[in-house]
Design a protein around this motif. Sequence first.
Motif, PDB file in Angstrom:
ATOM      1  N   TRP A  72      -4.561   8.417 -10.560  1.00 36.56           N
ATOM      2  CA  TRP A  72      -4.736   7.148 -11.020  1.00 36.56           C
ATOM      3  C   TRP A  72      -3.891   6.717 -11.909  1.00 36.56           C
ATOM      4  N   SER A 122      -6.515   1.697 -14.333  1.00 37.52           N
ATOM      5  CA  SER A 122      -5.860   3.463 -13.734  1.00 37.52           C
ATOM      6  C   SER A 122      -5.759   3.952 -14.456  1.00 37.52           C
ATOM      7  N   THR A 168      -0.878   5.100  -9.971  1.00 41.33           N
ATOM      8  CA  THR A 168      -1.354   4.092  -9.605  1.00 41.33           C
ATOM      9  C   THR A 168      -1.050   2.994 -10.549  1.00 41.33           C
ATOM     10  N   GLY A 169      -1.623   3.226 -12.222  1.00 42.23           N
ATOM     11  CA  GLY A 169      -0.764   2.784 -13.445  1.00 42.23           C
ATOM     12  C   GLY A 169       0.159   2.747 -13.251  1.00 42.23           C
ATOM     13  N   GLN A 218      -7.806   7.820  -3.904  1.00 40.49           N
ATOM     14  CA  GLN A 218      -8.397   7.505  -5.564  1.00 40.49           C
ATOM     15  C   GLN A 218      -9.998   8.299  -5.188  1.00 40.49           C
TER      16      GLN A 218
END
Length: 205
Positions: A134, A153, A137-138, A121
Motif C-alpha cells: 500500500w 493508500s 502504491t501511494g 492489495q
Amino acid sequence: LAQELRMTSIMSEDAESLGEWFQRNSRVLSIVGGVVAVVAVSVWFYMRSTEIKRLNADRGLSQAKQSLAAGNRALATTDLQKVATRYVGTPAGTVAAMLLAQVQYDQAKQDSGLKVLALYQNARAAGAALPDVWSLTGDGQLTQGKAVEAAASYQRAADATEFAGARAMFMAKAARALMVAGKNPEARAIWEKLYGITGGKVDES
C-alpha cells in the motif's frame, strides 16, 4: 466361579453385539473410511503443490534479481512480471511485484507499476507485506499528482501494519500527501493524532 462365568457371558454378549454392529454398519464404515482417505490424499496434494509453487516462485525471483544485478532491465522486467502474475500469494510473488513496480516507477511508468501492485492489495495475496504494498502504491500515486489517493493508500498501509513505528511512518506520509493536496485541516488532524502517539516526536517536513 459363578461371578467369573457371568463376566465371561457378558463379555461374550458384548463381543457379539459389537460384531453385529460392525456388520450392520459395514457399508457406512467403508464410505467413511473412503472419505477420510480421499481427504488425506487431497490435503497432501494441496500441501505438495503449494510447496512446489513456492519453490518455483523463489527460483524465478532469484533469476530476476540476477538480471537486475547484471543491468539487464528488460530481461529483469520480463522475469519479474512472470513471477508477480504466476505466483500471487507467495512471498516471492509479492517481492517480485514490488520490485517490478519500482522498476516501472523509475521509467516513469507509474500506471504499469500500479497495475501490478493492484494484484497484491489484499492480505491473502501480499501476506505480511501488505503495508509495504500500500505504501508503494501511494508513492506511485503521489508522483502522478494524485495526492489525495496517495494519502488514502498510506492510511491503508498504516491500518494494515501491526507495528507502532511503521504505523506512525505511514500516517506521516498520509499527512504530507494531504498537505500536498492542500487539505491542511485533514493533515493537521493526522499530525495531532501522531503527536499524541509519539509524544511530540514527529517530523512534519
